[in-house]
Design a protein around this motif. Structure first.
Motif, PDB file in Angstrom:
ATOM      1  N   ASP A  18      35.769  33.733  48.915  1.00  0.00           N
ATOM      2  CA  ASP A  18      36.598  33.651  47.787  1.00  0.00           C
ATOM      3  C   ASP A  18      36.366  32.036  47.343  1.00  0.00           C
ATOM      4  OD1 ASP A  18      38.179  35.836  48.674  1.00  0.00           O
ATOM      5  OD2 ASP A  18      39.231  34.667  50.774  1.00  0.00           O
ATOM      6  N   ASP A  46      41.770  29.205  46.246  1.00  0.00           N
ATOM      7  CA  ASP A  46      42.236  30.582  46.969  1.00  0.00           C
ATOM      8  C   ASP A  46      43.420  29.795  48.028  1.00  0.00           C
ATOM      9  OD1 ASP A  46      42.745  33.390  47.583  1.00  0.00           O
ATOM     10  OD2 ASP A  46      42.605  32.612  49.010  1.00  0.00           O
ATOM     11  N   THR A  68      33.386  36.281  42.919  1.00  0.00           N
ATOM     12  CA  THR A  68      34.434  36.240  44.727  1.00  0.00           C
ATOM     13  C   THR A  68      33.208  37.635  46.010  1.00  0.00           C
ATOM     14  OG1 THR A  68      36.549  36.719  43.704  1.00  0.00           O
ATOM     15  CG2 THR A  68      36.366  37.140  46.026  1.00  0.00           C
TER      16      THR A  68
END
Length: 155
Positions: A147, A151, A142
């Motif tokens: 992300d 996500d 990450t």
């Protein structure tokens, strides 16, 4: 490999998603979200080549770590069912560890609200013990890549 936070990563150009060059497009990304911990939990898997949602489960009352664990097992079982073999990316070190040990080490209390989820966990653990898998499970970086594509965007 040294992480240079001053320059953005190089991205692939052969996928619909913006993926760093280090990430395989022939893969699924999994993630969970939980409102409260424990709380309303759900998880999903995304195909990195197409951006399509491959599976979704929830919401149910649980924890984020349980969702992350179940998402990996769900991906493994679905791949086996479909005769597929792809890399799985997860941003959860805990869930990856639990999968490798074939045990969800949750402390979520067993009660009427969580009984069904505990049954799902038991089935997942049994599946791991009875189905050898040879699919790479890689931790999503990450910090370097942003992300994970699965996500839920609720931070």
């Amino acid at each position: 490999m040294k992480c240079d936070l001053t320059s953005p990563p190089d991205y692939r150009h052969d996928t619909v998603l913006p993926l760093p060059v280090e990430v395989s497009a022939d893969a699924w990304a999994v993630d969970a979200a939980c409102s409260g911990n424990p709380g309303k939990m759900e998880y999903r898997g995304i195909d990195l080549a197409t951006g399509a949602q491959v599976f979704h489960y929830g919401p149910v009352f649980g924890t984020n770590n349980i969702g992350e664990f179940l998402a990996i097992v769900h991906a493994l079982a679905l791949m086996e069912q479909k005769g597929m073999r792809k890399t799985i990316y997860s941003d959860s070190f805990t869930a990856i560890t639990w999968v490798r040990k074939m045990q969800c080490k949750t402390k979520l209390e067993l009660n009427g609200k969580t009984e069904q989820l505990h049954q799902v966990i038991a089935r997942a653990e049994n599946w791991l013990r009875t189905h050898p898998f040879r699919v790479p499970i890689i931790q999503w970086d990450t910090r370097a890549w942003g992300d994970i594509p699965a996500d839920f965007g609720r931070k």
